[in-house]
Design a protein around this motif. Structure first.
Motif, PDB file in Angstrom:
ATOM      1  N   THR A  25       5.798  -1.823  -4.147  1.00 18.99           N
ATOM      2  CA  THR A  25       4.516  -2.513  -4.739  1.00 18.99           C
ATOM      3  C   THR A  25       4.937  -3.927  -4.734  1.00 18.99           C
ATOM      4  O   THR A  25       4.142  -5.106  -4.331  1.00 18.99           O
TER       5      THR A  25
ATOM      6  N   ALA B 178       3.816   5.698  -5.585  1.00 23.91           N
ATOM      7  CA  ALA B 178       3.953   5.922  -6.896  1.00 23.91           C
ATOM      8  C   ALA B 178       2.860   6.884  -7.457  1.00 23.91           C
ATOM      9  O   ALA B 178       2.849   7.794  -8.269  1.00 23.91           O
TER      10      ALA B 178
ATOM     11  N   VAL C  84       2.072   1.950  -3.418  1.00 22.90           N
ATOM     12  CA  VAL C  84       1.201   2.368  -4.474  1.00 22.90           C
ATOM     13  C   VAL C  84       0.884   3.989  -4.226  1.00 22.90           C
ATOM     14  O   VAL C  84       0.698   4.633  -5.045  1.00 22.90           O
TER      15      VAL C  84
ATOM     16  N   ALA D  25       0.835  -1.025  -0.108  1.00 18.84           N
ATOM     17  CA  ALA D  25      -0.063  -0.029  -0.058  1.00 18.84           C
ATOM     18  C   ALA D  25       0.901   1.230  -0.075  1.00 18.84           C
ATOM     19  O   ALA D  25       0.453   2.205  -0.805  1.00 18.84           O
TER      20      ALA D  25
END
Lengths: 804, 141
Positions: free
Chosen positions: B124, B79, B76, B73
């Motif tokens: 990730t 990113a 993500v 998490a």
């Protein structure tokens, strides 16, 4: 600098921080912390009221994806100001109320997180100028509403109500998205301001009407217009603060906002006038008709909200007729309908918010909101009674409350519309005042039900679980403020008209010049006119109907059998779609992996193979290819041997290892062809998948020889040969394919553009970073999917906790 | 799954560190030479998987007390937030930038926002892979 974009983002940021910070607030209620957000935003926005009233607008753009014309543009004008003030103002009161309504034992961090999410999304809807951004926020309000309705998700009713609301509003939202894309096709812009500016060019376009209908669908589903109103009563399973906030004051008014915002675009069309005003009228009648029969106070308020939303909607429809005439002395008369719509919008938020909070108090303090179990609360709950009285009488349209003013203006607008000499209104126009009057009579009746059945009459303490007592002061503050507003607006309506409503009129009628002419002076007494007579008629007939309620109610409502309702239509539709998709899915998802692979490969053969054949892409010339080297021949031989022997493998572990041989050989190929990135990736991926295979062994059934029919074997053979052939042909043809320009030249100067010498990574992280970002998200979702399927599945011995 | 293979365990204890270092190296070198967030993440994940294969789940969880769902998490989040971060600076979504700095020990070094993005990718990949493999193997008992 203070920008409107920040106003939208602040609730989201706070919502994101809540899960991390809520433990600090264990001693105090989390709501006190959350309350700061809407209060601050309200004050910030309120400071802009004077300049907005002077006609100033605020635009701010952050470029998001400029190549696709998606920009995060916010636009603050009179219309969005009304809604933003409602969202933050009612939001503050509702949060204050919820602090006393919800006990600290509930999962408050979730509740407030969703509530802030909603607040941000709703502010985004009213401030966004870009249609795509507006759509995103629009759907976010549906999602947060879903989460809030299902807040008590252990109840079956909550879950079903949430699902219903979600399905209906989101389907409407998707229709609206299609409408937005049509608008973009016509005008080439996603900006509402630019679309309004270019409206004269598009009104004859073939897509004009479809776009209008689709956008109206979005607005009608969101604003619970007939026949999509069925989700709103079920949404009452939500905690009462949520009902007061989302399902009466703000979210259901998003559709109203959309219709008002698009009036300059579509309003001059006859279809728009008829659809918006007639749907509004039907909703107005149907909502009030159904409200009278309810015994649950919250359901009564839900239908009354439906009815009032219909009233506002129909007023917007009636007001759009002014665009037929352009700017003239006549048309100003018709714009008063729109003015009344905006005025009633605010009034409705005040009195309905107060009533919802009163019902919440009853539910919270007495443990029921069933009208049949309540009665005679006036003496024991004097403050609650006062607020309820103010709210009900305002809703019924009596002086000295603000509902009287807007109701009179509504009657006046319906009377004026009869005199318009277009659209055959001189003959059909009579339906508007008639329906309006009948619905108002019914409204009067259900308002009397609230006052008399609940607060007057004999107390029935034996039917209640708890003793009757007044609510704590904290719960009374918010409804009292709203009640004070109801009275205050009645005495000073023109203050509101001048500072809040007038700039909004300018937004809805941008071509009409100075909005000061569009702002009528609101007065309580304007002589004996039709609207006053209509109000007097409502009171007399309404009082009679209420007195003899017992006589006519069973007869009228028994007339409609319950199977012919839209609710049962919805239920049947849902059940049959589940049933039919089960049948269809089971027909091809029969659990045989072999079948699935055949589907996939046949699809591949048919689409890819036939397209490439059709486009004559299969053309190659191997004479120009480089000659083979000895390692390559060896590797190919190894791979072929591994692949063939896999067919004859006796155990699963042998097959897995042979598969690994194939994978590692490909990695060696990458090395030979000087692609170290790919070789590395392939090596690691191969190792990890082999490990995964080994782990999964314990789950797999025994490897046994299958005896297949000759026909099945034949199909398998044909499919596999065809797939292999196509892949080889594609591989060979790619070398000679020259129908498109090569895109690799874009990436050659990666070092100058992205500062990286590794082109592969410059593409992944920079040139095509958007793809990578989404891939990462997809990977994450897939991982969560695997995790939850394995971890969270119900064990056989677990009891079914679904339906309590 | 408890394997008592002394040789495998002894070797993998050392090899895991080599692989981990190699993973970090690949991640950092990806800007100009082969490597990058995806491969780096894969290699790091494979080190953890090797550790798991040679010992058992409890040992891995003791030596790496992380919840790999959160790792994924976080990845993500990194990113996507670099994508949105560029909006704050008034440039289009997902714009990356780079500059050369003269740092004390490293000399002239290129610092770039892609590194944050790639770190997100790597985290990730590690998080998702390890989560999947652990949950499948735990389920098998």
């Amino acid at each position: 600098m203070f920008s409107i974009n920040l106003v939208i983002l602040i609730p989201f940021i706070v919502a994101a921080l809540l899960p991390f910070s809520f433990r600090r607030f264990k001693k105090n209620h989390l709501g006190w912390f959350v309350l700061i957000v809407p209060t601050v935003l309200f004050v910030l926005l309120a400071r802009l009221i004077p300049s907005v009233a002077d006609g100033k607008t605020y635009i701010h753009t952050y470029e998001w994806i400029p190549t696709l014309d998606f920009n995060f543009t916010t636009y603050l004008d009179g219309l969005s100001m009304i809604f933003a003030l409602l969202i933050t103002g009612v939001g503050s009161l509702v949060i204050l109320y919820s602090i006393f309504y919800l006990s600290s034992k509930e999962s408050l961090q979730h509740f407030y997180c969703y509530l802030l999410l909603f607040m941000g999304a709703m502010l985004g809807v009213v401030f966004s100028d870009n249609l795509m951004v507006l759509y995103v926020f629009w759907e976010l309000t549906s999602v947060s509403s879903f989460l809030l309705i299902a807040f008590w998700n252990h109840r079956q009713g909550s879950r079903q109500g949430a699902q219903k609301a979600m399905l209906i509003t989101v389907s409407g939202g998707i229709a609206m998205l299609v409408g937005f894309i049509m608008l973009h096709t016509m005008t080439g812009s996603f900006s509402i301001r630019e679309i309004i500016a270019s409206v004269s060019e598009i009104s004859d376009h073939a897509l004009f009407l479809p776009a209008m209908i689709l956008i109206l669908l979005g607005a009608f589903t969101k604003s619970a217009q007939f026949p999509f109103h069925i989700w709103l009563p079920d949404a009452m399973e939500a905690p009462t603060p949520v009902s007061a906030y989302l399902h009466s004051a703000t979210m259901v008014k998003a559709g109203i906002y959309l219709v008002a915002r698009f009036t300059p675009v579509f309003g001059a069309d006859e279809v728009w006038f008829w659809v918006v005003s007639i749907v509004g009228m039907i909703t107005l009648f149907w909502g009030s008709f159904n409200a009278v029969r309810q015994t649950d106070l919250k359901a009564l308020l839900a239908f009354s909200t439906v009815s009032q939303l219909g009233l506002i909607m129909s007023l917007l429809g009636l007001g759009s007729i002014a665009l037929q005439f352009g700017y003239s002395a006549d048309s100003v008369l018709y714009t008063q309908a729109t003015f009344a719509a905006l005025f009633h919008l605010i009034n409705h938020s005040t009195f309905k918010g107060a009533l919802f909070m009163v019902v919440g108090i009853l539910d919270h303090e007495l443990g029921t909101r069933d009208i049949r179990r309540l009665g005679g609360l006036m003496a024991l709950m004097p403050f609650t009674f006062t607020v309820a009285l103010i709210g009900s009488l305002s809703m019924a349209g009596l002086p000295p409350f603000n509902g009287f003013l807007s109701k009179e203006m509504f009657f006046a607008a319906t009377v004026h519309i009869m005199e318009v000499d277009i659209f055959s209104l001189t003959s059909f126009g009579i339906i508007f005042p008639v329906v309006a009057w009948i619905a108002s009579v019914l409204t009067f009746v259900y308002c009397m039900i609230i006052v008399f059945k609940v607060f007057l009459g004999k107390p029935q303490p034996e039917k209640l679980d708890k003793p009757i007592h007044e609510a704590p002061i904290g719960m009374l503050i918010s409804p009292m403020i709203l009640g004070a507003l109801v009275v205050g607006i009645f005495f000073f309506p023109n203050l509101l008209g001048q500072y809040i409503l007038q700039p909004a009129m300018g937004s809805i009628y941008p071509t009409f010049g100075d909005s000061a002419y569009l702002t009528p002076k609101i007065s309580a007494w304007h002589g004996v006119k039709p609207e006053l007579l209509m109000t007097i008629g409502v009171i007399i007939i309404g009082a009679l109907l209420y007195k003899y309620l017992k006589l006519w109610k069973p007869f009228v409502y028994g007339f409609f059998p319950s199977i012919f309702t839209f609710n049962s239509l919805y239920n049947n539709l849902l059940a049959s779609s589940v049933r039919n998709s089960n049948i269809v899915t089971n027909r091809y998802m029969n659990g045989l992996l072999r079948h699935y692979l055949v589907y996939i490969f046949v699809f591949f053969i048919v689409t890819v193979g036939s397209y490439l054949l059709y486009s004559r892409a299969f053309s190659f010339d191997i004479s120009t290819n480089a000659s083979f080297r000895v390692y390559e021949v060896c590797l190919v031989a190894i791979m072929a041997a591994a692949a063939v022997s896999m067919l004859f493998a006796k155990s699963r572990i042998t097959a897995t290892l042979l598969n690994g041989v194939l994978g590692y050989s490909i990695a060696i190929f990458f090395v030979l062809f000087r692609a170290p990135d790919l070789a590395l990736t392939q090596l690691v991926v191969e190792s990890v998948t082999t490990a995964l295979f080994l782990l999964a062994f314990s789950h797999l059934p025994d490897w046994k020889k299958e005896n297949l029919q000759t026909r099945t074997k034949l199909i398998n053979g044909i499919v596999s040969v065809a797939v292999g052939l196509i892949v080889v042909l594609i591989g060979l043809s790619v070398v000679d394919f020259n129908q498109f320009d090569s895109i690799s030249s874009y990436f050659e100067d990666a070092y100058e553009l992205a500062g990286g010498a590794n082109i592969v990574n410059a593409i992944l992280g920079d040139f095509r970073g958007f793809d990578t970002m989404l891939e990462v998200v997809v990977l994450f979702i897939a991982g969560l999917g695997v995790y939850s399927m394995i971890k969270l599945r119900t064990k056989k011995e677990d009891e079914n906790i679904e339906d309590q | 799954m408890k394997i008592n293979d002394v040789i495998l365990r002894t070797i993998s204890r050392i090899v895991v560190f080599i692989i981990l270092t190699f993973g970090v190296y690949l991640f950092l070198s990806g800007h100009n030479t082969p490597g990058g967030g995806f491969i780096g993440g894969l290699v790091l994940a494979s080190a953890i998987i090797l550790l798991y294969l040679s010992t058992d789940l409890e040992t891995v969880q003791k030596s790496l007390p992380l919840d790999f769902k959160y790792v994924a998490a976080l990845g993500v989040f990194l990113a996507t937030s670099t994508g949105f971060g560029s909006i704050i600076f008034g440039v289009p979504f997902m714009s990356q930038t780079f500059a050369y700095f003269d740092l004390p020990i490293f000399g002239v070094t290129e610092l770039t926002t892609v590194t944050i993005f790639e770190a997100g990718v790597a985290l990730t990949v590690v998080g998702v892979l390890v989560t999947i493999i652990f949950s499948i193997s735990e389920d098998g008992g």
